[in-house]
Design a protein around this motif. Structure first.
Motif, short mmCIF file in Angstrom:
data_model
loop_
_atom_site.label_atom_id
_atom_site.label_comp_id
_atom_site.label_asym_id
_atom_site.label_seq_id
_atom_site.Cartn_x
_atom_site.Cartn_y
_atom_site.Cartn_z
N ASN A 1 5.65 -5.00 4.91
CA ASN A 1 4.36 -4.44 4.50
C ASN A 1 4.13 -4.66 3.01
O ASN A 1 3.45 -3.91 2.35
CB ASN A 1 4.33 -2.95 4.85
N ASN B 1 0.81 -1.22 0.00
CA ASN B 1 0.00 0.00 0.00
C ASN B 1 0.84 1.26 0.00
O ASN B 1 0.32 2.36 -0.02
CB ASN B 1 -0.93 0.03 1.22
N THR C 1 -2.16 -11.29 4.73
CA THR C 1 -1.30 -10.28 4.13
C THR C 1 -1.12 -9.12 5.11
O THR C 1 -1.91 -8.97 6.04
CB THR C 1 -1.91 -9.71 2.83
N PRO C 2 -0.10 -8.31 4.90
CA PRO C 2 0.03 -7.11 5.76
C PRO C 2 -0.87 -5.97 5.28
O PRO C 2 -0.74 -4.86 5.77
CB PRO C 2 1.51 -6.75 5.63
N ASN C 3 -1.76 -6.25 4.36
CA ASN C 3 -2.61 -5.20 3.79
C ASN C 3 -3.68 -4.75 4.79
O ASN C 3 -4.66 -5.45 5.01
CB ASN C 3 -3.29 -5.76 2.53
N ASN C 4 -3.48 -3.60 5.42
CA ASN C 4 -4.45 -3.16 6.42
C ASN C 4 -5.29 -1.98 5.93
O ASN C 4 -5.78 -1.17 6.71
CB ASN C 4 -3.78 -2.84 7.75
N GLU C 5 -5.48 -1.94 4.61
CA GLU C 5 -6.31 -0.89 4.04
C GLU C 5 -7.78 -1.21 4.31
O GLU C 5 -8.23 -2.32 4.06
CB GLU C 5 -6.06 -0.83 2.53
N ARG D 1 -5.48 -7.95 5.92
CA ARG D 1 -6.49 -8.73 5.23
C ARG D 1 -6.09 -10.17 4.99
O ARG D 1 -4.91 -10.47 4.82
CB ARG D 1 -6.74 -8.12 3.85
N GLU E 1 -6.56 -13.13 2.20
CA GLU E 1 -6.99 -13.27 0.80
C GLU E 1 -6.81 -14.70 0.35
O GLU E 1 -6.04 -15.46 0.92
CB GLU E 1 -6.25 -12.30 -0.11
N TRP F 1 3.62 -7.90 -0.10
CA TRP F 1 3.28 -9.30 -0.27
C TRP F 1 3.06 -9.59 -1.74
O TRP F 1 3.02 -8.67 -2.55
CB TRP F 1 2.03 -9.66 0.56
#
Lengths: 286, 482
Positions: free
Chosen positions: A127, A84, B367-371, B256, B258, A129
């Protein structure tokens, strides 16, 4: 055959086709697969790679045409890396290009820049992936990617690497999934038509700069990458294992090159006639 | 004096920022599309931390409890302490909190500004379920190559953990023991046996049956440590030809969840839809899901909600559909770290699977996706009052154009044309007094507002830039050669 100037120029370097195909995949991902990546991220990846490449070109370490390699790396990152933060994209791009000049053995860079950038970004940033499922298994994708890959790879004489990788991985998976586990063929087919696997086999492991030069050695090396990633996926349940395996096995290429001698690869000399794809030239004749 | 002014200015700026952030979304929450609108559905809570996995399976079995039975492949032999029953309210709470939502805005009358209040509507309900039948259990396991690894009594359930040598034996044993499994089940059982999976077999115990009518069965929760992060869906598809819905509520420490072997696709969100959807949001979302599912070739996992729900973390939704998960709900869901203040990320996925499109079990990754993301649809209430002033007339013209776009959006999202469309469009026609004037070139405005064409435009310009770059590098090479 009369060729226009434009076509002549396009076919003067296999990387032009690679950039075109990768760009098409990116557009496909954004428009049709609904990826939620920011344009800022893509811009950051390009700034990172092209920026660092410019520095090396200006200081005389690289030639002008190596911009194309930087673009390929940036597109590779956009296609595979997920994060992100544009900063991570920028750094991944910059590090990927910088390592090409920093880590060199026998005048050849070691790691595939995009692969290096992805792995470093995942390890260091925490951060980032990769999404192995992001391409889906659409038949049309399989078709387009193989046609595009054939176009690029047959020109640089590396189609063998991609096909051998895919073939050996399919065989390992077939024995595990269908013969041993007794799943139906559809499960095996579902695994093997994953867009991530196809893209990796055609656009990453085939990088002529980071694979062994000798043909036989390259086959052995490719099969071992396929086997190790098959093993890690099936017995250790590691996602996107192909990326990790390529990263881990790349340091062995100079060793293999030393044992099996062959001449250096050069992008612009490598090109083969556009409309005569059947004629495969052995690179050792260069 | 100057310093004081500066301080005051800074303070007021800070106030402004605070006020803005707490009113980040100024619509009101109206309705939600909870799971009750989907037939033939199951719900699962997945908690993953490193190798540790907690799976909670909802149980909406309605019927004679002695007919209930369930077989789930699990990677390890579970200990008694790894199995428990939890309050089914946890599913209701998580569903309510994460369901796709409808929100509404209020237009202001340009002639005479005023506000109205919102109303809340309930959703229609319909629940349905299938099950297997179980009889007595007095057959010798050894003869079938089946081994009972463990036998527990948890809550109202009798639980067996089986391992088997071969699929036909297991299938026969299950059949003879009264589990009504499909005859084609062994082709699915075999791969699980070969991959060293155990079978978690559940039925309702005799005491509960003896008690008579049981209102509902409790959700079962299992926990174990294993590298595998997956949900076995193949067994459930062995006897079904149609599609089944599953809602997955996933909790992790980082971001998240996935799917790794199918695409994870976001549901369309933040779309402006006609006001009449207010009373039929459940049906609207159902059609929307159906349409999206078909568009994505019927083999994707859909993301409906993703949010950082760490307790004491601040705003958790925008707007909130229900109260955020409380301590008790986190504890019930198996998110053991949440109540000690650890970061908690909540992902809601909706998958509609069928045999032909989902050949493999679902595998996941953290995932590290924290959106943050939520499926949200927006209604606009028109202003009320008279519109006789010039701005009022212009407002009515704009309103008609806006409603045209809302109806287009409705058709694009659901693939249907609403019969209410004509009436909706001409609702304020009678109030337009002046001749049509100053109609904005709405197509151009929307061309840049709408996502698709804008992306296409950017893509084209990027392509042009690449071509220019090519040209540039080529001319450089040529100069060098010369």
């Amino acid at each position: 055959m009369q060729q226009s100037n434009w076509l002549k120029w396009l076919s003067s370097d296999a990387r032009h086709f690679q950039i075109l195909s990768q760009f098409t995949f990116l557009i496909y991902g954004i428009l049709f697969l609904g990826w939620d990546q920011d344009w800022l991220n893509y811009a950051a990846a390009f700034t990172g790679t092209v920026g660092i490449q410019t520095i090396f070109i200006k200081t005389g370490y690289a030639q002008n045409h190596s911009y194309k390699s930087a673009i390929i790396t940036a597109l590779g990152l956009c296609l595979l890396l997920k994060t992100n933060s544009p900063i991570i994209f920028f750094c991944a791009g910059a590090i990927a290009i910088a390592q090409k000049f920093a880590i060199r053995i026998n005048g050849k860079h070691l790691w595939n820049p995009a692969n290096f950038g992805i792995i470093i970004a995942i390890i260091l940033s925490g951060n980032a992936w990769v999404s192995p499922g992001q391409w889906g298994n659409q038949a049309i994708f399989v078709l387009v990617s193989s046609v595009a890959a054939w176009n690029v790879l047959s020109r640089i004489g590396r189609i063998d690497t991609g096909i051998i990788f895919l073939l050996s991985l399919s065989i390992f998976e077939y024995f595990r999934t269908v013969v041993y586990l007794e799943w139906g063929h559809e499960v095996w087919l579902h695994k093997m038509t994953s867009g991530s696997i196809l893209l990796f086999s055609f656009f990453m492991i085939t990088d002529p700069m980071s694979t062994p030069l000798n043909k036989k050695a390259r086959i052995v090396w490719t099969v071992s990458v396929a086997f190790v990633s098959f093993y890690l996926t099936n017995f250790f349940f590691i996602n996107a294992s192909v990326q990790w395996v390529l990263f881990a096995l790349t340091p062995f290429t100079p060793l293999i090159d030393k044992l099996a001698k062959a001449s250096q690869f050069n992008w612009q000399k490598s090109i083969q006639p556009l409309f005569n794809l059947k004629k495969q030239t052995n690179e050792s004749t260069y | 004096m100057k310093a004081l002014t500066r301080k005051l200015l800074a303070l007021s700026m800070a106030m402004l920022i605070i006020v803005q952030s707490s009113y980040g979304f100024c619509g009101f929450y109206v309705a939600k599309a909870d799971t009750t609108i989907f037939n033939n559905k199951s719900e699962v809570i997945l908690v993953r931390d490193g190798k540790h996995t907690v799976i909670t399976m909802s149980n909406d079995f309605k019927g004679d409890v002695k007919d209930f039975a369930m077989v789930v492949p699990v990677p390890v032999v579970l200990k008694e302490s790894d199995i428990k029953v939890v309050d089914r309210k946890v599913f209701e709470a998580l569903d309510a909190y994460s369901a796709p939502r409808l929100v509404e805005y209020y237009d202001q009358n340009p002639c005479q500004p005023e506000y109205a209040l919102d109303e809340i509507y309930a959703m229609p309900t319909s629940v349905n379920s299938n099950s297997m039948v179980m009889k007595s259990e007095s057959i010798r396991e050894k003869d079938f190559g089946v081994k009972i690894e463990a036998r527990y009594k948890v809550g109202e359930y009798d639980i067996l953990l089986l391992s088997a040598k071969e699929s036909t034996g297991l299938k026969d044993w299950l059949l003879l023991s009264g589990y009504k499994i499909p005859t084609t089940a062994d082709e699915v059982l075999a791969p699980y046996i070969k991959s060293n999976m155990k079978f978690f077999v559940v039925k309702v115990n005799a005491e509960t049956i003896a008690k008579g009518k049981f209102e509902y069965l409790s959700p079962l929760q299992i926990s174990f440590d294993h590298d595998k992060f997956m949900l076995p869906i193949r067994l459930g598809m062995a006897n079904s030809t149609g599609s089944q819905d599953m809602i997955v509520y996933a909790f992790t420490r980082t971001g998240r969840v996935e799917c790794t072997n199918y695409r994870t696709v976001k549901m369309p969100t933040d779309r402006h839809i006609p006001l009449f959807v207010k009373n039929e949001f459940g049906d609207f979302y159902k059609s929307l899901f159906q349409k999206t599912w078909k568009t994505e070739n019927r083999n994707a996992v859909f993301l409906e909600y993703a949010w950082d729900v760490t307790p004491n973390w601040g705003m958790k939704c925008d707007p909130c559909v229900g109260p955020p998960p409380m301590q008790q709900e986190f504890a019930d869901a198996g998110v053991w770290w949440a109540n000690t203040g650890g970061q908690t990320f909540f992902t809601r996925m909706h998958v509609r699977y069928e045999k032909s499109k989902f050949p493999s079990d679902l595998t996941f990754q953290v995932t590290p996706n924290n959106e943050n993301y939520q499926a949200r649809y927006v209604l606009t209430n028109p202003a009320s009052g008279e519109f006789e002033c010039e701005e009022g007339q212009q407002y009515l013209l704009d309103l008609r154009d806006k409603r045209k776009l809302e109806l287009d959006e409705y058709a694009a999202l659901t693939g249907k044309i609403s019969p209410k469309g004509q009436k909706y469009l001409s609702e304020y026609q009678g109030k337009i007094l002046l001749a049509k004037k100053n109609e904005a070139p709405i197509f151009m405005k929307e061309f840049f507002k709408n996502n698709g064409p804008r992306k296409l435009l950017i893509a084209l310009s990027a392509f042009m830039a690449l071509i220019i770059l090519f040209r540039f590098s080529r001319s450089k090479i040529e100069t060098k050669i010369v």
